[in-house]
Write a protein that holds these residues in place. Sequence first.
Motif, PDB file in Angstrom:
ATOM      1  N   ARG A  28       1.113  -1.185  -0.166  1.00  0.00           N
ATOM      2  CA  ARG A  28      -0.161  -0.199   0.079  1.00  0.00           C
ATOM      3  C   ARG A  28       0.762   1.351  -0.008  1.00  0.00           C
ATOM      4  N   SER A  29       1.962   1.344   0.719  1.00  0.00           N
ATOM      5  CA  SER A  29       2.844   2.386   0.985  1.00  0.00           C
ATOM      6  C   SER A  29       3.301   2.700  -0.391  1.00  0.00           C
ATOM      7  N   ALA A  30       3.387   1.908  -1.191  1.00  0.00           N
ATOM      8  CA  ALA A  30       4.035   2.349  -2.643  1.00  0.00           C
ATOM      9  C   ALA A  30       3.175   2.459  -3.741  1.00  0.00           C
ATOM     10  N   ALA A  31       1.662   2.217  -3.405  1.00  0.00           N
ATOM     11  CA  ALA A  31       0.780   2.334  -4.320  1.00  0.00           C
ATOM     12  C   ALA A  31      -0.177   3.345  -3.986  1.00  0.00           C
ATOM     13  N   VAL A  32      -0.497   3.647  -2.838  1.00  0.00           N
ATOM     14  CA  VAL A  32      -1.685   4.509  -2.399  1.00  0.00           C
ATOM     15  C   VAL A  32      -1.149   5.628  -1.769  1.00  0.00           C
ATOM     16  N   ALA A  33      -2.030   6.806  -2.217  1.00  0.00           N
ATOM     17  CA  ALA A  33      -1.365   8.245  -1.719  1.00  0.00           C
ATOM     18  C   ALA A  33      -1.387   8.168  -0.040  1.00  0.00           C
ATOM     19  N   GLN A  34      -0.456   8.817   0.233  1.00  0.00           N
ATOM     20  CA  GLN A  34      -0.292   8.814   1.571  1.00  0.00           C
ATOM     21  C   GLN A  34      -1.254   9.723   2.574  1.00  0.00           C
ATOM     22  N   GLY A  35      -1.747  10.650   1.896  1.00  0.00           N
ATOM     23  CA  GLY A  35      -3.157  11.288   2.402  1.00  0.00           C
ATOM     24  C   GLY A  35      -4.270  10.424   2.875  1.00  0.00           C
ATOM     25  N   VAL A  36      -4.396   9.105   2.063  1.00  0.00           N
ATOM     26  CA  VAL A  36      -5.615   8.257   2.570  1.00  0.00           C
ATOM     27  C   VAL A  36      -5.218   7.559   4.041  1.00  0.00           C
ATOM     28  N   GLY A  37      -5.832   7.784   5.120  1.00  0.00           N
ATOM     29  CA  GLY A  37      -5.309   7.193   6.313  1.00  0.00           C
ATOM     30  C   GLY A  37      -6.195   5.884   6.371  1.00  0.00           C
ATOM     31  N   SER A  38      -5.860   5.195   7.563  1.00  0.00           N
ATOM     32  CA  SER A  38      -6.631   4.262   7.925  1.00  0.00           C
ATOM     33  C   SER A  38      -6.630   3.978   9.483  1.00  0.00           C
ATOM     34  N   THR A  39      -7.698   3.754  10.111  1.00  0.00           N
ATOM     35  CA  THR A  39      -7.682   3.750  11.493  1.00  0.00           C
ATOM     36  C   THR A  39      -7.031   2.512  12.202  1.00  0.00           C
ATOM     37  N   LEU A  40      -7.080   1.478  11.657  1.00  0.00           N
ATOM     38  CA  LEU A  40      -6.609   0.213  12.087  1.00  0.00           C
ATOM     39  C   LEU A  40      -6.108  -0.597  10.607  1.00  0.00           C
ATOM     40  N   PRO A  41      -4.890  -0.477  10.445  1.00  0.00           N
ATOM     41  CA  PRO A  41      -4.359  -1.362   9.089  1.00  0.00           C
ATOM     42  C   PRO A  41      -4.420  -2.977   9.307  1.00  0.00           C
ATOM     43  N   VAL A  42      -5.556  -3.487   9.501  1.00  0.00           N
ATOM     44  CA  VAL A  42      -5.730  -4.926   9.511  1.00  0.00           C
ATOM     45  C   VAL A  42      -6.544  -4.936   8.040  1.00  0.00           C
ATOM     46  N   TYR A  43      -6.181  -5.880   7.130  1.00  0.00           N
ATOM     47  CA  TYR A  43      -6.537  -6.085   5.769  1.00  0.00           C
ATOM     48  C   TYR A  43      -7.806  -7.118   5.928  1.00  0.00           C
ATOM     49  N   VAL A  44      -8.926  -6.778   5.400  1.00  0.00           N
ATOM     50  CA  VAL A  44     -10.256  -7.529   5.816  1.00  0.00           C
ATOM     51  C   VAL A  44     -10.318  -8.523   4.719  1.00  0.00           C
TER      52      VAL A  44
END
Length: 444
Positions: A28-44
Motif C-alpha cells: 500500500r505504501s508504494a501504491a496508495v497516496a499517503q493522504g489516505v489514512g486508515s484507523t486500524l490497518p488490518v486488511y479485511v
Amino acid sequence: MATTEVVQSRRIVTEIPGPKSRAIQERRSAAVAQGVGSTLPVYVEHAGGGIVEDVDGNALIDFGSGIAVTNVGNADPRVVERAAEQMGRFTHTCFMVNPYESYVEVCEALNRITPGDHEKRSILLNSGAEAVENAVKIARNATGRQAVVVFDHAYHGRTNLTMALTAKNMPYKQGFGPFAGEVHRMPMAYAYRWPTGPENCGPEAAAAAIEQITKQIGAENVAAMVIEPIQGEGGFIEPAPGFLPALVEFCRAKGIVFVADEVQTGFARTGDMFACEHEGVVPDLITTAKGIAGGLPLAAVTGRAELMDAVHGGGLGGTYGGNPAACAAALASLEAIESDDLVGRAREIGALMLDRLRTLADKYEVIGDVRGRGAMVAIELVKDGKEPAIEALAQVVAHCHSRGLILLSAGTYGNVIRMLPPLAISDELLREGLDILEEGLAGL
C-alpha cells in the motif's frame, strides 16, 4: 448468491496487525497516496454481524460499522442477493439517459420514511458530501439567496463547499483552500462545555445563534441552515434540548431552508429512523448516505416538493447517482431495517452501552462525559477538569485495537471515543467489547 458465514466470536491468532496485513501495508505504501489514512490497518477478508475477519485469521469486534454504514450488518444476505441479481441484469445506464424503476422505488421509500407528511421529492447521488452540496444548491435556487449557516464542531464532507461547511481544520481543511464563500458559523449547543452549564445550553445557544444571524448576516440573506442532529466527526455532540426546535421555528419565520444532515445519524442508527425525530423536528431538506444501502455507495436529498421542484430541468444529477446495484441494495437494506425492527434494536443497544459507559464514568475520572443515542454513543476523555486527554485516548484506543476491538476516535479536540456497532451485533459481543474498553481505561 451465498455469503460467507462469519462466526460471531472474537478470535486473536496473531499480533494486530498480523504478518499478512503488514505485508499488504508495505505494498500500500508504494501504491496508495499517503493522504489516505486508515484507523486500524488490518486488511479485511470477511465481515458479518458484529465481526470483521482479517487476512491473518483474526476476528475483531466491530464498533465502527465502516463509520455508520453497515447498519444492517456487513454482507447481509438480502442486500447481497438483491444487488447481485441487479448486477446480472445491467450495471449502469445512467438514470439521466435511460432510467430504471429501482431509482424511483428508492425515492418513493425515502419520501415515505423521512419526517413530515408533506409532499416530497428525492434525488439520488453518490456520497454524503455530494448530498449536502446538492441540498445547498437546491436551497439557493429555491430562495434566490446565497448565505449558508453552519455550526461549530460540524462535519459535512471533503468537497470544496463541504470543507467550507466543516469546522475542523486538521485533517479536513489544512492546505486545501481557498474555500467557497458565504458560509457563516454559529455556536453549537455543546452541553458538556457550555459556559453556564448544560441546563442553560439549549435556549442560550439558540438565542446566540439567532442573534448572530440577525445582526451579522441578515436573515433575509440566508438560503439554508445546515446542521447534523447529532454531530458526528465533531464528537457525537447531541444538541441540548430545545436547540433544534428553536432553530426550526426561526427558519420557518424567516424563509430559511432548514437542512438536516443525517448522513451519519440516519436509518435507525440513533433509535429513531432519523435523529431529528427525537424532538419532532421536520426538516425542509434531509441529506442521507452511509447506512442507506448496506455498504454500497448511495446518497440522497429528500425534501419539500416545492423546493426540490424549483430547480430547472438538468440542474440536478450525476453520472453514477442512483447506480442500479446500489438502488437494489438500498431497497433490501430498507426492507431489513423495517422487517427486523432495527429502530428498536438500536434502542436496545443504546440502553446496554450507555448503562455500562455511565458505570465506567463513575469509576474512571478520565471519562468526562457519556453521550449519544441508540447505537451512536461516545465518551469524552479529559484531565484536570475538562482539558482534553488526547494521550489517554491514544493509549486506550491502541489497547482496544491490540485486543481485537475496532474503535474510532473523533472530536474537535481529538479526545472522544465514538462507538457505532452494527445493529446486527449480539449483546454478547457488545459486552465483550465494553470489557475490552474497560481494560484500556484501567491501564491508564
